[in-house]
Motif scaffolding. Structure first.
Motif, mmCIF file in Angstrom:
data_model
loop_
_atom_site.group_PDB
_atom_site.id
_atom_site.type_symbol
_atom_site.label_atom_id
_atom_site.label_comp_id
_atom_site.label_asym_id
_atom_site.label_seq_id
_atom_site.Cartn_x
_atom_site.Cartn_y
_atom_site.Cartn_z
ATOM 1 N N LEU A 82 0.833 -1.203 0.000
ATOM 2 C CA LEU A 82 0.000 0.000 0.000
ATOM 3 C C LEU A 82 0.864 1.249 0.000
ATOM 4 N N ARG A 83 1.935 1.206 0.759
ATOM 5 C CA ARG A 83 2.850 2.351 0.827
ATOM 6 C C ARG A 83 3.465 2.632 -0.543
ATOM 7 N N LEU A 84 3.835 1.581 -1.245
ATOM 8 C CA LEU A 84 4.460 1.752 -2.552
ATOM 9 C C LEU A 84 3.467 2.181 -3.623
ATOM 10 N N SER A 85 2.210 1.788 -3.477
ATOM 11 C CA SER A 85 1.233 2.092 -4.528
ATOM 12 C C SER A 85 0.480 3.395 -4.299
ATOM 13 N N ARG A 86 0.297 3.792 -3.035
ATOM 14 C CA ARG A 86 -0.566 4.934 -2.749
ATOM 15 C C ARG A 86 0.166 6.144 -2.165
ATOM 16 N N TYR A 87 1.435 5.957 -1.794
ATOM 17 C CA TYR A 87 2.174 7.016 -1.106
ATOM 18 C C TYR A 87 3.364 7.500 -1.931
ATOM 19 N N GLY A 88 3.675 8.768 -1.751
ATOM 20 C CA GLY A 88 4.922 9.337 -2.250
ATOM 21 C C GLY A 88 5.635 9.993 -1.082
ATOM 22 N N PHE A 89 6.972 9.888 -1.054
ATOM 23 C CA PHE A 89 7.748 10.423 0.059
ATOM 24 C C PHE A 89 8.845 11.360 -0.463
ATOM 25 N N ARG A 152 13.871 18.797 -6.375
ATOM 26 C CA ARG A 152 12.746 18.765 -7.316
ATOM 27 C C ARG A 152 12.709 17.437 -8.079
ATOM 28 N N ALA A 153 13.886 16.882 -8.381
ATOM 29 C CA ALA A 153 13.930 15.568 -9.028
ATOM 30 C C ALA A 153 13.366 14.501 -8.099
ATOM 31 N N SER A 154 13.631 14.627 -6.801
ATOM 32 C CA SER A 154 13.087 13.657 -5.845
ATOM 33 C C SER A 154 11.571 13.800 -5.734
ATOM 34 N N ILE A 155 11.065 15.014 -5.901
ATOM 35 C CA ILE A 155 9.613 15.223 -5.925
ATOM 36 C C ILE A 155 9.017 14.546 -7.156
ATOM 37 N N ALA A 156 9.701 14.664 -8.288
ATOM 38 C CA ALA A 156 9.238 13.986 -9.510
ATOM 39 C C ALA A 156 9.168 12.475 -9.286
ATOM 40 N N ARG A 157 10.183 11.917 -8.632
ATOM 41 C CA ARG A 157 10.187 10.477 -8.348
ATOM 42 C C ARG A 157 9.004 10.105 -7.447
ATOM 43 N N ALA A 158 8.681 10.977 -6.492
ATOM 44 C CA ALA A 158 7.565 10.713 -5.589
ATOM 45 C C ALA A 158 6.219 10.808 -6.289
#
Length: 238
Positions: A82-89, A152-158
């Motif tokens: 669920l964390r991997l499918s529904r969450y971004g960090f 900002r790249a890490s935000i894109a990944r999230a």
């Protein structure tokens, strides 16, 4: 649109001799459309609260629901899925992998699940990077980017998997004022798009003016929960 509901959530930790309560029973509801900031000094319980919200820690008491589904006591494997499918960090440090391009770092959001990269990924990722002010950086390695660009790249990944919940732990504390402002403006925009819950943990006062909702914690308790324009928020910002 997601709703994250906390009902009397509390957390205890043991120091090996006795149990210590670090988060007292807390009731909060998070909905899309606003940037919520969890603020408080070190040891106030804000990171513990964020970890529970992100299914990293289980509460000692209480109940948590995501879109009405009770997710409080999910087995570890189900919680991870669920964390991997529904969450971004988004964390204080971008944690990009040197040796991989920006585009490859964004793709890791899929490969960490062992999932196949979806068709149209490159176009989607490049459009997302462009929306974050990173057009044309997909081929570059992280060492060539500034600190703000890396974040900002890490935000894109999230965001690449279009999560329901975006949780950010001190995302600007390692950035200079200008880069921090850019990141906060992006997070504010993402929140106001109204498609996901966006929560930022921070003790950085530069973050407070961007909050639509400011939840302050002290000694494991919520001491105020105010929204933009209220005297309490204005006083904190000042």
């Amino acid at each position: 649109m997601a709703t994250l509901t906390l009902e009397a959530i509390a957390r205890d930790f043991s120091d090996g001799r006795q149990m210590r309560r670090v988060l007292f029973p807390t009731d909060l509801v998070f909905t899309p459309g606003e940037l919520t900031v969890l603020a408080g000094p070190s040891g106030s319980g804000k990171t513990t609260l964020l970890s529970i919200m992100g299914l990293v820690l289980r509460p000692s008491e209480g109940r948590m629901r995501l879109d009405g589904q009770d997710v409080t006591a999910l087995p570890d494997e189900a919680a991870a899925a669920l964390r991997l499918s529904r969450y971004g960090f988004v964390f204080q440090q971008p944690m990009l992998i040197e040796g991989l391009s920006v585009l490859e770092n964004v793709r890791l959001a899929f490969s960490v699940q062992g999932a196949r990269t979806p068709a149209g990924f490159r176009k989607q990722a490049e459009e997302l990077l462009a929306s974050l002010g990173l057009a044309g950086t997909g081929h570059m390695q992280p060492r060539l980017l500034s600190g703000g660009m890396k974040q900002r790249a890490s935000i894109a990944r999230a965001l690449i998997k279009e999560p329901s919940v975006l949780l950010c732990d001190e995302p600007t504390s390692a950035l200079d004022a200008e880069s921090g402002q850019t990141v906060l403006e992006i997070l504010k925009r993402i929140a106001l798009e109204g498609e996901r819950v966006v929560v930022v943990v921070s003790h950085d006062a530069r973050v407070f003016p961007y909050a639509d909702r400011l939840v302050k914690l002290e000694n494991g308790r919520v001491v105020s929960d105010t929204r933009e324009g209220s005297p309490a928020v204005q006083e904190t910002v000042a």
